[in-house]
Design an enzyme around this catalytic site. Structure first.
Site, PDB file in Angstrom:
ATOM      1  N   SER A 186       1.697  58.805  31.326  1.00 31.43           N
ATOM      2  CA  SER A 186       1.371  58.275  32.789  1.00 31.43           C
ATOM      3  C   SER A 186       0.160  57.110  32.799  1.00 31.43           C
ATOM      4  O   SER A 186       0.670  56.035  32.197  1.00 31.43           O
ATOM      5  CB  SER A 186       0.696  59.506  33.544  1.00 31.43           C
ATOM      6  N   ASP A 218       0.952  52.741  38.008  1.00 26.83           N
ATOM      7  CA  ASP A 218       0.473  53.112  36.868  1.00 26.83           C
ATOM      8  C   ASP A 218       1.512  53.037  35.904  1.00 26.83           C
ATOM      9  O   ASP A 218       2.672  52.540  36.068  1.00 26.83           O
ATOM     10  CB  ASP A 218      -0.279  54.551  36.947  1.00 26.83           C
ATOM     11  N   ASP A 267       3.737  55.015  34.084  1.00 22.78           N
ATOM     12  CA  ASP A 267       5.017  55.259  34.396  1.00 22.78           C
ATOM     13  C   ASP A 267       5.624  55.223  35.799  1.00 22.78           C
ATOM     14  O   ASP A 267       6.892  55.821  36.159  1.00 22.78           O
ATOM     15  CB  ASP A 267       5.194  56.630  33.768  1.00 22.78           C
ATOM     16  N   ASP A 326       4.691  56.593  38.652  1.00 23.43           N
ATOM     17  CA  ASP A 326       4.867  57.776  39.544  1.00 23.43           C
ATOM     18  C   ASP A 326       3.974  57.694  40.724  1.00 23.43           C
ATOM     19  O   ASP A 326       3.842  58.798  41.277  1.00 23.43           O
ATOM     20  CB  ASP A 326       4.841  59.215  38.770  1.00 23.43           C
TER      21      ASP A 326
END
Length: 447
Positions: free
Chosen positions: A102, A241, A243, A245
């Site tokens: 992440s 960010d 990834d 999400d």
């Protein structure tokens, strides 16, 4: 039982070291595959990674474990975490595996598992999978790594889904937007999405090299975006960010708008359109008091749950709410998706700007109460209420702040840290109680 491997967002660690060593990764694949075969004779698993240099190797070790169990995989290559969750749900995969840490630096990585519903596996299923991993990981050595070839059609399938989530009345043609892609999974996908909808797109931090993901950029470091948006005369800036999400926003004037602002603007729109279910929004213990009071002024309630998008989703499903999220930028539009999706959130906010005007105006009356978060390295994680000095200080803070402030003290689900959050009407109260609590925690369990 307490889980050893799975935290609030999957398995995290340093590649090559336990639990991201090859043997444990192989048995993660085998244990997941063995579980899936219990309910499906021919399950398929979708695997995706972010842009970390270690991602492909980790994915291949997990694929080797799956293959040993007779599980077929499809490899999306670099794709966002919510992209995998979406495709698992839409295209009939039994599970999804995302290789990502992440918003962490490149030298960390992780493994996130999604059920066929597109939601994270429940705690009890993660526990069952973990038991199998730990039972076998010192046994049979890993098989040879599996060669993975990305299926680029999966990108287009995900983008087509997102385009279908546009608010129908909103025309993004000519909307000027700047995207900070964090040198991560959205680096190609996000500009492609918005250009396909007619927006004029500028992008920064969109050249991943395996090591620059989240490096002084993206949702945790919006400073570059704050400078670029006003200079470019853009209507909106979006920072993802690694990834993707989550998403944070920058207004035309350079103001940063976090997940609380997104929830307020979205709740107002959905309420006005008669589409906000349950008359409430689901937030977390970290949601700013300012949002709670702004929603109350609209006749809307805020339901708070522990920090973590899985807990937000659980409450949304339990209560029938269709909007929820976190201050950090994880926002769930449950009518469209089962997980926080930064690109979906960016699309929704871009639509609101196109329909209703500047984001500055949409959140101008959101008063953000002074808030601070302190992180304390800890050597162990005993229940915080069992620590006498910490418990006394918490009680003192609660009495002193009353209804004009809040304190949240919790352990990180992914790191050896305790987090102290204090918010209040007066900044001096925030600083005083945050420092007292941090000192008490450090004295009791500090590393």
């Amino acid at each position: 039982m307490s889980k050893e491997l799975f935290g609030t967002d999957g398995i995290r660690g340093i590649p090559g070291e336990y639990p991201l060593d090859d043997r444990t990764l192989y048995w993660t694949g085998r244990s997941l595959g063995g579980f899936l075969r219990l309910g499906n004779q021919s399950p398929r698993v979708l695997i995706g990674t972010d842009t970390r240099e270690s991602g492909r190797h980790i994915a291949s070790e997990i694929a080797a474990g799956l293959a040993e169990e007779g599980i077929l995989n499809s490899f999306a290559g670099v794709i966002t975490t919510p992209g995998v969750a979406c495709l698992v749900r839409k295209e009939g995969f039994a599970a999804g595996v995302v290789i990502s840490a992440s918003h962490n630096p490149y030298h960390d990585n992780g493994v996130k598992l999604f059920a066929g519903s597109g939601m994270k596996f429940p705690d009890e299923i993660e526990e069952r999978i973990e038991i199998e991993i730990l039972r076998h990981r010192n046994g049979q050595p890993p098989a040879g790594a599996v060669r993975l070839t990305p299926d680029r059609q999966l990108d287009e399938d995900y983008l087509e889904f997102l385009r279908g989530c546009r608010i129908p009345e909103a025309d993004l043609s000519g909307l000027k937007i700047v995207l900070d892609c964090a040198n991560g999974a959205a680096s190609s996908l996000a500009p492609t999405l918005f250009r396909s909808l007619g927006a004029k797109v500028g992008s920064i931090h969109d050249a991943p090299d395996g090591r620059n993901i989240n490096a002084n950029c993206g949702s945790l470091y919006p400073e570059d975006l704050q400078k670029r948006v006003p200079l470019a005369g853009a209507a909106l800036g979006v920072a993802f960010d690694g990834d993707a999400d989550r998403a944070m926003f920058v207004t035309a004037s350079g103001r940063v708008v976090d997940g609380d602002g997104v929830l307020l603007a979205s709740a107002r729109y959905l309420q006005s359109a008669g589409k906000l279910k349950g008359g409430k929004v689901v937030g977390t213990a970290m949601t700013n008091l300012g949002l709670e009071r702004a929603l109350a002024a609209e006749g809307l309630a805020l339901a708070r749950v522990p920090v973590g998008d899985r807990y937000v989703l659980e409450e949304m499903l339990r209560s029938g709410a269709n909007l929820g999220g976190e201050q950090s930028g994880h926002v769930i539009f449950l009518d469209d998706a089962t997980t926080g999706d930064g690109m979906l959130t960016a699309l929704k906010i871009a639509c609101l700007v196109a329909l209703l005007g500047p984001l500055d105006d949409l959140v101008k009356d959101l008063k953000t109460y002074p808030q601070t978060i302190l992180n304390i390295q800890v050597r162990a994680k005993p229940p915080l209420e069992s620590l006498p000095e910490v418990s006394r200080t918490l009680q003192d803070a609660a009495r002193a702040l009353g209804d004009s402030g809040r304190v949240v003290l919790r352990y990180s689900g992914t790191e050896p840290k305790a987090r102290v959050m204090v918010e209040a009407e007066r900044a001096e109260d925030v600083q005083h109680w945050a420092e007292r609590l941090a000192k008490a925690v450090k004295s009791a369990v500090g590393a």
